[in-house]
Design an enzyme around this catalytic site. Structure first.
Site, PDB file in Angstrom:
ATOM      1  CG  HIS A   1     -11.495  -6.833   6.929  1.00 30.96           C
ATOM      2  ND1 HIS A   1     -10.384  -7.148   7.644  1.00 30.96           N
ATOM      3  CD2 HIS A   1     -11.322  -7.384   5.704  1.00 30.96           C
ATOM      4  CE1 HIS A   1      -9.572  -7.879   6.893  1.00 30.96           C
ATOM      5  NE2 HIS A   1     -10.109  -8.025   5.706  1.00 30.96           N
TER       6      HIS A   1
ATOM      7  CD  GLU B   1      -1.620  -2.445   1.508  1.00 31.26           C
ATOM      8  OE1 GLU B   1      -0.466  -2.585   2.007  1.00 31.26           O
ATOM      9  OE2 GLU B   1      -2.392  -3.393   1.329  1.00 31.26           O
TER      10      GLU B   1
END
Lengths: 344, 326
Positions: free
Chosen positions: B129, B60
């Site tokens: 999440h 990322e």
């Protein structure tokens, strides 16, 4: 880049024939392997079912196909050694010897779970057994495992730190940072790359400039070996040698386990990025459990009836775990505020 | 006109932006061959080719940094982070580079990039999440933080974000990715950034929210209407820069304000809005500002999620509390 790709693939050291010739393994160990791998598979199949029934929520990453890796590596460890891995961690809990009932309850988010239903599928711990967790952030566990190894060395113990990560995680920057420091400070860290060929839906060759991930430590002087990760005997032997290397103070070592996951990345992944034929070919030709079953029978170590008895026993253990999870109460709402800071 | 879901509207906007402007590039983990974990980039690879729709390695920090580099060369990168909880390795690039390029170069370099990330809870998953840490980004000068609440807003706001000359953190409420269908014309019309949207008018209390929480808030307004209470619902949409005028105008009318967000209470973006109300609208307020938020805890797993998420009932109760002040 082109030259790197043209280089011959490093041959896995544990082809089945080579392993049989080179590694002696007792019938008792083979049976242990068989039972352990079967427990993982049946447990994961049940977890998949329970996810389908809505009893497990969120995300659920199954270990089916990769059983030989954690089974063989765990066999090489001793009490006091530490283990850390990523999100695909149910099997690591089972291998650490945690009661399947508590693992299944955790998956279902129940109060009787190993983290009281607050960690879930990706965040499980068994500190008594040296398992310092599943960690959801890809690659972020690698510096943690390096820190665990640092602690072992600092205390002048001969304990070893095992850090698992996947082929996808191998491309995270902090993995390289960790490898450098582990080599620089000669830390007793075994890095186990579980190369199951796909980072989510992206094949290794589409994400890594050099596909032989066992070479990832080369620029730091870390030795690397590629191992047939579907052959538990080969895994066990490679892990034993790697652990010995670390115990003797020779610094970090890297094992690339060539493995394969049969299911999608998670339960919500339809796995359209690979063919059905590819999956069934691996299942038919390289299945880790079948390999051991065949070997046990071929070598006359056991018979079909004895193996069937193990199958039956494992099935019962898993059924009991599933029942326990479903019958366990949900965590109390007050649990929301617990475990944020000490004393709260 | 097609009836589409929010995630399909995101896909439509991406395709439109790519068709209109060759400098728009889409990349991230599994956005190409696999079409994205939530299918938001489905079909883009086939339509625009691998040179413009790229599966990146799983890294990322790299994705964010490469976006900054591309933006510095005049491209319009639209990078995807698979879940907002995975964005933290990219924070260094976003905070230290993307947000400051314009300032450091006194405008000689800009950073016209968009980082998309699904965010928010209600999907029975824990922590990374499901969490909502939008306030972290809204705190950073030099970033726009944009959150759509419906298919049409997703389409119009994403197009605006891609065309905007500065870095935009575009957070998609994944719980309502497929919750509603709406007619959205694929006409390339952007919605204004830096503007709130009044979703419902009312004279008694102002309900301020964003993202998926607009659903519960609109439901609460409906319940309040049954009791004869007129609730005005404002969707903030662009958290930063914050359109305080629209909120102040509404509170001048109602005198009461409830702020609703999923994110933890302390330091959430509701705190900023409440502070601004105190600074700029105190004399309009007839009651203390109420906040209905997640708690100061880690986003829990499925069984505890129902207790964590702000519910219609909690919003209605907060509105009633505000109305108790004569």
């Amino acid at each position: 880049m082109a030259t790197a790709k043209k280089k011959a693939r490093a041959k896995p050291q544990g082809t089945r024939e080579a392993t049989r010739a080179a590694v002696t393994v007792t019938p008792a160990t083979l049976l242990d392997y068989y039972r352990q791998m079967l427990l993982i598979r049946r447990f994961e199949e049940k977890a998949g079912q329970m996810y389908g029934m809505g009893l497990i929520g969120g995300f659920c990453h199954l270990y089916i196909g990769q059983e030989a890796v954690v089974t063989g590596v765990q066999h090489a460890l001793e009490p006091g050694d530490t283990v850390v891995t990523g999100y695909r961690c149910h099997a690591h809990m089972l291998a650490a010897g945690v009661d399947p009932k508590r693992i299944m309850a955790e998956l279902a988010g129940r109060a009787a779970g190993s983290s009281k239903g607050k960690g879930g599928s990706m965040h499980m711990f068994a500190l008594d057994a040296g398992f310092y967790g599943g960690h959801a952030i890809v690659g972020a566990q690698v510096p943690l495992g390096t820190g665990l190894g640092f602690a072992h060395r600092y205390r002048k113990s001969d304990r070893v730190s095992v850090t698992y990560f996947g082929d996808g995680a191998a491309n995270q920057g902090q993995v390289f940072e960790a490898l450098n420091m582990a080599a620089l400070w000669t830390l007793p860290t075994v890095y186990v790359i579980e190369n199951n060929q796909y980072a989510m839906g992206t094949a290794v060759s589409r994400a890594s400039a050099v596909a032989e991930l066992c070479r990832r430590g080369e620029s730091f002087g870390i030795p690397g070996r590629q191992v047939d990760g579907m052959d538990v005997v080969a895994v066990g032997a490679a892990a034993a040698a790697a652990v010995e290397h670390c115990r003797k103070g020779r610094g970090p070592i890297l094992l690339e386990m060539m493995t394969y996951r049969y299911r999608g990345h998670s339960m919500s992944d339809p796995a359209k990025y690979r063919s059905r034929e590819e999956v069934s070919k691996v299942r038919q030709e390289r299945d880790p459990i079948e390999q051991v079953r065949e070997r046990l029978i071929e070598e006359g170590q056991t018979d079909d009836a004895a193996l069937k008895a193990i199958d039956k026993d494992v099935k019962a253990v898993v059924a009991e775990a599933a029942e326990f999870a479903q019958d366990s109460p949900e965590p109390d709402a007050a649990e929301l505020a617990v475990g944020i800071l000490a004393g709260a | 006109m097609a009836e589409v879901t929010l995630v399909e509207a995101v896909n439509m906007a991406l395709a439109k932006a790519m068709a209109d402007d060759a400098e728009v590039l889409v990349f991230g983990e599994d956005v190409g061959l696999d079409g994205g974990v939530f299918r938001s980039t489905d079909g883009l690879l086939a339509r625009f080719g691998a040179a413009r729709v790229m599966d990146t390695p799983l890294a990322e920090g790299l994705i964010a940094g490469v976006a900054v580099g591309l933006a510095a060369q005049g491209f319009k990168p639209v990078a995807e982070i698979q879940f907002m909880g995975f964005i933290y390795p990219a924070l260094d690039q976003i905070v230290s580079h993307a947000s400051r390029m314009r300032n450091r170069t006194r405008g000689r370099l800009t950073c016209p990039m968009v980082m998309r990330a699904p965010f928010g809870g209600g999907i029975r998953a824990p922590e990374h999440h499901s969490e909502s840490t939008e306030a972290m980004f809204a705190h950073i000068p030099g970033l726009r933080v944009v959150i759509p609440s419906s298919p049409s807003h997703a389409y119009g706001l994403l197009l605006a974000s891609i065309r905007d000359p500065d870095p935009v953190i575009f957070l998609e409420p994944k719980r309502i990715y497929r919750a509603v269908r709406e007619e959205v014309a694929d006409d390339g019309r952007a919605l204004p950034l830096d503007s709130c949207f009044t979703l419902r008018e009312g004279g008694d209390v102002t309900l301020v929210t964003w993202g998926a929480m607009t659903m519960e808030t609109l439901a609460a307004a409906e319940t309040l209407a049954d009791e004869g209470i007129g609730a005005e619902v404002i969707d903030v949409a662009t958290l930063k820069p914050l359109d305080m005028d629209q909120i102040l105008t509404s509170v001048q009318k109602t005198g009461r304000c409830v702020i609703v967000h999923e994110a933890a209470l302390s330091g959430g973006w509701g705190a900023e809005i409440a502070a601004r109300l105190a600074e700029e609208g105190l004399l309009s307020l007839l009651a203390p500002v109420q906040r209905v938020t997640g708690y100061d805890t880690v986003m829990p797993l499925l069984r505890l999620e129902q207790w964590y998420m702000p519910s219609e009932g909690r919003i209605v109760a907060a509105a009633r509390r505000a109305l108790e002040y004569a």
